[in-house]
Design a protein around this motif. Structure first.
Motif, PDB file in Angstrom:
ATOM      1  N   ARG A 146      19.153  -1.036  31.141  1.00 27.34           N
ATOM      2  CA  ARG A 146      19.221  -1.835  30.027  1.00 27.34           C
ATOM      3  C   ARG A 146      19.404  -1.235  28.430  1.00 27.34           C
ATOM      4  N   THR A 147      18.203  -0.404  28.375  1.00 26.55           N
ATOM      5  CA  THR A 147      18.272   0.118  26.941  1.00 26.55           C
ATOM      6  C   THR A 147      19.437   1.074  26.643  1.00 26.55           C
ATOM      7  N   ALA A 181      12.323  -5.197  28.264  1.00 32.47           N
ATOM      8  CA  ALA A 181      11.328  -6.108  28.712  1.00 32.47           C
ATOM      9  C   ALA A 181      11.758  -6.948  30.059  1.00 32.47           C
ATOM     10  N   GLU A 182      13.111  -7.186  30.031  1.00 31.05           N
ATOM     11  CA  GLU A 182      13.915  -7.866  30.928  1.00 31.05           C
ATOM     12  C   GLU A 182      13.484  -7.202  32.564  1.00 31.05           C
ATOM     13  N   LEU A 184      10.924  -6.605  33.572  1.00 33.39           N
ATOM     14  CA  LEU A 184       9.724  -6.874  34.161  1.00 33.39           C
ATOM     15  C   LEU A 184       9.912  -8.397  34.793  1.00 33.39           C
ATOM     16  N   LEU A 185      11.005  -9.092  34.765  1.00 31.50           N
ATOM     17  CA  LEU A 185      11.252 -10.454  35.178  1.00 31.50           C
ATOM     18  C   LEU A 185      11.072 -10.621  36.552  1.00 31.50           C
ATOM     19  N   PRO A 186      11.669  -9.898  37.346  1.00 31.87           N
ATOM     20  CA  PRO A 186      11.501  -9.855  38.836  1.00 31.87           C
ATOM     21  C   PRO A 186       9.874  -9.854  39.386  1.00 31.87           C
ATOM     22  N   ALA A 187       9.072  -8.839  38.632  1.00 32.78           N
ATOM     23  CA  ALA A 187       7.792  -8.867  39.255  1.00 32.78           C
ATOM     24  C   ALA A 187       6.789 -10.103  38.545  1.00 32.78           C
ATOM     25  N   ALA A 234       5.354   1.511  32.764  1.00 32.69           N
ATOM     26  CA  ALA A 234       6.638   2.300  33.057  1.00 32.69           C
ATOM     27  C   ALA A 234       7.745   1.904  32.112  1.00 32.69           C
ATOM     28  N   VAL A 235       7.921   0.737  31.873  1.00 31.22           N
ATOM     29  CA  VAL A 235       8.931   0.262  30.827  1.00 31.22           C
ATOM     30  C   VAL A 235       8.847   0.831  29.550  1.00 31.22           C
TER      31      VAL A 235
END
Length: 252
Positions: A146-147, A181-182, A184-187, A234-235
């Motif tokens: 993403r970055t 940070a997206e 992290l959305l699944p978790a 990790a992110v």
């Protein structure tokens, strides 16, 4: 009344099991072809690889769990494969991807083991380590991609930020931090909806292993919140590595 759990509650491989797996792969691949998703081959390859890898793990895991040395080696192998996978996804060096994955999974695993929340036994360490490493790997890959995608498509905004006095690192973090940070959305969604929409693997596995629903729920909660912590670490680190150009920016 106390519920009883027997061997009949477990999933046993057999002809019917094989037919169901083949049908699921065929359905997924066919839908991908019809929808022109261009991933039908990847779906088949991933399914075949999963079958072969799980068969191999099933054959060696009993031996691995008899020795702390073999258990440690097994965890290192998982970490190496996870790092290589993330490095391939983000176009970075495996060592730096390993740093992000390790920084996510290791502190959480250490806390769980040293606190006694997870028994210090090989049979407990291996699955928990695998879950945390897998989560950190996924978060590293998603946040990194993403970055880098943002840097590729919106680099003019990074340059504009640098033109008004931001450093390279500050400009990248300003533009990319929230987007990354997206990952992290699944978790987050899984944690928010657990028990309402899904009953994840740890819960089902512990339940099938003969534990009570309360024990299964406690194990799943530990896994979910541990994953949130590991993936967040990790992110943050993979975005920092990219912002500092330790992981190369895309060429324009």
């Amino acid at each position: 009344m106390t519920a009883s759990y027997s061997a009949q509650s477990t999933i046993t491989p057999g002809p019917r099991y094989v037919v169901v797996l083949l049908a699921l792969v065929a359905v997924a691949s066919a839908v991908a072809v019809v929808a022109r998703l261009r991933v039908s081959r990847q779906l088949v390859v991933a399914s075949v690889r999963a079958t072969v890898q799980l068969a191999a793990v099933s054959a060696v895991i009993v031996v691995v769990l008899r020795s702390w040395g073999l258990t440690a080696a097994f965890v290192v192998v998982m970490l190496a494969i996870a790092s290589a996978t993330s490095a391939r996804r983000i176009g970075g060096r495996a060592l730096l991807a390993c740093l992000a994955v390790t920084a996510g999974a290791t502190p959480v695993l250490a806390l769980l083991l040293l606190s006694g929340a997870v028994p210090l036994e090989p049979i407990s360490v291996v699955p928990i380590a695998g879950i945390l490493i897998g989560g950190a790997m996924t978060a590293t890959s998603l946040a990194g991609r993403r970055t880098i995608d943002i840097l590729r498509t919106r680099f003019g905004e990074v340059e504009a930020a640098m033109a008004i006095g931001f450093t390279d690192r500050e400009a990248v973090l300003l533009l990319c931090r929230q987007a990354a940070a997206e990952a992290l959305l699944p978790a987050l969604d899984q944690t928010r909806t657990v028990g309402l929409v899904t009953l994840p693997g740890a819960f089902v596995g512990v339940l099938l292993g003969g534990a009570s629903p309360v024990e299964a729920g406690a194990a799943q909660l530990l896994v979910l919140i541990g994953l949130l912590a590991a993936e967040t670490l990790a992110v943050v680190l993979v975005v920092e590595l990219i912002a500092r150009r330790l992981i190369s920016w895309p060429s324009r």
